[in-house]
Design an enzyme around this catalytic site. Structure first.
Site, mmCIF file in Angstrom:
data_model
loop_
_atom_site.group_PDB
_atom_site.id
_atom_site.type_symbol
_atom_site.label_atom_id
_atom_site.label_comp_id
_atom_site.label_asym_id
_atom_site.label_seq_id
_atom_site.Cartn_x
_atom_site.Cartn_y
_atom_site.Cartn_z
ATOM 1 N N GLU A 265 -10.412 7.370 4.389
ATOM 2 C CA GLU A 265 -9.216 6.892 5.102
ATOM 3 C C GLU A 265 -9.015 7.612 6.442
ATOM 4 O OE1 GLU A 265 -5.749 5.853 2.828
ATOM 5 O OE2 GLU A 265 -6.856 6.046 0.960
ATOM 6 N N ASP B 96 0.862 -1.179 0.000
ATOM 7 C CA ASP B 96 0.000 0.000 0.000
ATOM 8 C C ASP B 96 0.907 1.241 0.000
ATOM 9 O OD1 ASP B 96 -2.140 1.730 0.007
ATOM 10 O OD2 ASP B 96 -3.173 0.808 1.688
HETATM 11 C C1 BGC Z 1 -5.108 3.258 0.391
HETATM 12 C C2 BGC Z 1 -5.350 2.191 -0.637
HETATM 13 C C3 BGC Z 1 -5.291 2.776 -2.029
HETATM 14 C C4 BGC Z 1 -3.971 3.467 -2.220
HETATM 15 C C5 BGC Z 1 -3.787 4.052 -3.600
HETATM 16 C C6 BGC Z 1 -3.883 4.093 0.064
HETATM 17 O O1 BGC Z 1 -3.801 5.196 0.899
HETATM 18 O O2 BGC Z 1 -4.971 2.667 1.654
HETATM 19 O O3 BGC Z 1 -6.577 1.564 -0.389
HETATM 20 O O4 BGC Z 1 -5.487 1.766 -2.972
HETATM 21 O O5 BGC Z 1 -3.862 4.512 -1.269
HETATM 22 O O6 BGC Z 1 -4.564 5.159 -3.806
#
Ligand code: BGC
Length: 748
Positions: free
Chosen positions: A519, A309
């Site tokens: 998030e 990630d």
């Molecule tokens: C998230 C992921 C995402 C990635 C790319 C990260 O901050 O946890 O779920 O796919 O960013 O955007």
């Protein structure tokens, strides 16, 4: 004669199966050969480049502010692809672009990769198309996954995947960082809305359907894309409820609850897996050989590639503190089993890994293994044949048929939680008062991952989609509808005026919920609905005017103080771009609600049990006192259950158990009902859950119609993770529950 025909039929079937199997085998071996041949021509630098993924900002003139016009920087693009050999680019400048714009961007990137490099290896471009292609303007934006789960309609989830894939390929993007397969068992967690809810069976089924929709049976199909099952594993269950924070999940629980959705997606063919940013039991998953190799590869049989990630390999050093240097972080992660690093803002991973291999600290076999997996997916996607946007798909983009599916998904998600004295459906000639901060906003209906990362730029939302208020006005006529917001999510505006207006109305629709978030920025300290919203709802309820609460939220905010005096409650979740219309359809009876909660709606902040709790979790003074239980949802019609029958009272491990139940629509309108089968293991050597969902079926019944629904249970349905942490089927007594009917059987 009949027998001969039968034998002939079987022979043909077997021959076709053998033929298809041998074709598949040949395909597999010719694919491995292609990968091997290419790998043999690659330098170490080219290999490590394939393992490197950078964000589009790295190859752009601009850095990602929402109000900038973004443009690729040709020199930086060539530096990334030609000098650093990067194999993948991801994401956005945090702003949605038109299909044409995307097509141009992807074409420029692939031109450099395929025409200006020695081996012409195409880039695999990845994006978060979480509820539709949410970074492409005008695309079909679905309800968020928690709402898709509330439809209990796997076919709608499959179609969502199919439509998303089609609109992605139109933009030329072949890789979707979705589905989220963590179980939503921690309601505080800000990413709950990206999950398919708290139940392992429902989430496993929905996840697999979504993967099938995205990928079909062959991702080289120019309308299909690669899925990314994420975030493996345990990310969704942080003890504190805060995003990217530690989870404590004993191995038995991991195997019982958190691994099965990944297994199910892998069996459905998921091409890639993304890793949990945080730690499980003190070990950051990005550094866990046990989880990334022993379990994921050796036990779950995953054959695709694993991507980290965002910046999470560096975090092993910076945040998690398991690596004293960034170099050690890279070594740990690569040796644990990460094939591609979402670095994402520089080339540090490339430089460090090169150094590690040259110093003999990472063996070349591990690099070859990772690169082979990445190349294999690129071949499977057909990128070597055609890495460019599929412009033929433009005519399908956001077409009426897609919009229809989207509207249906939003309608089927909406869950009627209360309807005293049949206040709903409303008649269209009422004087209606609409209030609350969720009433007149598209961003609130969609939340994170919509046009921008946080999804909160109302001004960027399409002008042709309806908020709840606009959709209500559309149904009842603007002259019959009055609107005052009353409050924002965290501030009072005009509660007194709202109360006055409510008093002059026949009914008040109070739309409350959550501001958009995504998030870590969605972390909260209190699951309670914000005070200004509770105050508004309470004040309107005290007028005595009938109140409909509409909840627009990604997680179940506690509302116990306003439930009793509300006449009706609709859970809308985050219902997407058609959500406003869908809510109005349900309010006015143009659609009979049929959603069911895919999570427990807790009644209290400190009573956060899931429905499949253990017997000891309740006592004389505490119960599963959910505000609304998992699986719950009302309809405008009534269903009556009868005749629950099991075909055997005793079974052996090899037997199937056939279960049937009769359901009748005893009301006056057509409705859909979700028939849910729960199994209880009454005594077991590991404390059993009180019950667990094992099957369900969504059926449509006309008024007066009766249907018999049949389910078959197999040995695996009776198994649990035993004392030795392995699946175990233990003889004993079991009970089946469907609605309020129960039947027992014995496993010998
Ligand atoms: C998230 C992921 C995402 C990635 C790319 C990260 O901050 O946890 O779920 O796919 O960013 O955007």
């Amino acid at each position: 004669m009949k027998k001969r025909k039968f034998v002939f039929g079987i022979t043909i079937f077997v021959m076709i199966s053998i033929f298809l199997f041998s074709c598949q085998k040949q395909d597999k071996s010719s694919l491995s050969k292609k990968v091997e041949d290419l790998l043999a021509q690659m330098t170490l630098e080219e290999k490590i480049g394939q393992m490197t993924q950078v964000a589009i900002q790295v190859v752009s003139k601009t850095q990602g502010a929402v109000d900038q016009i973004h443009e690729l920087d040709q020199a930086k693009l060539e530096e990334a692809i030609i000098k650093y050999h990067v194999g993948s680019i991801l994401s956005v400048w945090d702003i949605g672009h038109s299909v044409d714009y995307w097509q141009e961007v992807i074409t420029r990137i692939q031109d450099v990769a395929t025409k200006k490099t020695r081996l012409g290896i195409p880039i695999i471009y990845g994006i978060d198309a979480i509820h539709g292609v949410n970074y492409t303007k005008g695309s079909t934006i679905f309800p968020q996954s928690i709402a898709m789960a509330a439809t209990w309609n796997p076919e709608l989830v499959r179609k969502e995947g199919e439509i998303t894939a089609c609109e992605m390929r139109d933009s030329g993007i072949p890789w979707n960082f979705n589905p989220v397969l963590g179980l939503g068992r921690q309601p505080l967690w800000p990413r709950l809305f990206e999950t398919y809810g708290e139940d392992v069976y429902l989430a496993s089924l929905m996840g697999a359907k979504y993967v099938k929709g995205l990928q079909g049976n062959d991702i080289s199909n120019p309308e299909k894309v690669a899925a990314c099952a994420k975030h493996y594993v345990g990310y969704s269950f942080p003890l504190s409820g805060k995003d990217r924070s530690p989870a404590w999940i004993p191995d038995r629980m991991l195997r019982e609850l958190f691994l099965p959705p990944f297994k199910s997606a892998i069996d459905a063919g998921a091409a890639t897996v993304m890793v949990n940013s945080s730690e499980v039991n003190g070990i950051p998953v990005h550094s866990s050989y046990y989880l990334l190799t022993e379990v994921l590869r050796n036990e779950l049989g995953f054959e695709g590639f694993v991507v980290s990630d965002w910046a999470d390999i560096n975090q092993l050093h910076l945040r998690e503190k398991v690596a004293p240097t960034q170099k050690e972080a890279v070594r740990l992660a690569v040796m644990a089993g990460i094939d591609m690093s979402m670095v994402p803002m520089d080339f540090s991973f490339y430089n460090i890994l090169l150094e590690l291999v040259n110093e003999g600290l990472v063996p070349i076999w591990r690099i070859d293994e990772a690169v082979s997996r990445i190349l294999k997916v690129k071949f499977e996607l057909g990128l070597f044949k055609n890495p460019y946007p599929n412009k033929k798909l433009k005519k399908k983009f956001a077409c009426d048929e897609f919009k229809k599916v989207n509207l249906q998904a939003a309608r089927e998600a909406i869950t009627l939680l209360k309807n005293d004295d049949e206040l709903l459906p409303l008649s269209k000639d009422k004087k209606i008062f609409v209030t609350g901060p969720a009433a007149n906003s598209l961003s609130v209906l969609n939340s994170g991952w919509t046009i921008t990362w946080q999804g909160d730029r109302e001004d960027l939302y399409p002008k042709n989609k309806k908020t709840i208020l606009q959709a209500v006005e559309n149904k009842a006529g603007a002259k019959n509808v009055t609107y005052l917001p009353g409050v924002t999510f965290d501030r009072e505006i005009n509660i007194d005026a709202a109360v006055k207006t409510a008093r002059n109305s026949d009914v008040a629709i109070v739309c409350i919920g959550e501001r958009p978030y995504c998030e870590t920025l969605g972390n909260i300290d209190d699951l309670t609905m914000t005070q200004p919203q509770l105050k508004l709802a309470k004040a309107i309820e005290e007028t005595g005017v009938p109140v409909v609460l509409v909840l627009v939220e990604g997680r179940p905010r506690i509302i116990n103080g306003i439930v009793d005096d509300a006449d009706a409650i609709l859970m809308a979740y985050l219902p997407g771009m058609e959500g406003g219309s869908a809510v109005a359809d349900v309010l006015f009876g143009d659609f009979n609600p049929c959603g069911k909660l895919p999570i427990t709606y807790p009644g209290y902040t400190n009573s956060l049990m899931c429905y499949d709790y253990k017997n000891s979790e309740i006592s004389k003074i505490n119960d599963y006192d959910a505000q609304f239980p998992f699986g719950y949802g009302l309809s405008y019609t009534k269903f009556e259950y009868s005749d629950l029958k099991l075909d055997k009272a005793e079974i052996n491990e090899s037997d199937e158990l056939n279960v049937q139940v009769t359901v009748k629509n005893t009301g006056e309108i057509t409705g859909k009902e979700v028939v849910q089968l729960y199994l209880s293991d009454l005594f077991a050597s590991v404390t059993p859950s009180v019950k667990r969902l094992k099957r369900f079926s969504k059926i449509l019944l006309e008024p007066g119609e009766t249907k018999t629904v049949e389910f078959t249970l197999f040995k695996d349905d009776l198994s649990f993770i035993g004392r030795d942490n392995k699946p175990f089927v233990e003889p004993g007594e079991f009970e089946i529950t469907i609605a309020d009917l129960k039947e027992k059987f014995e496993l010998r």
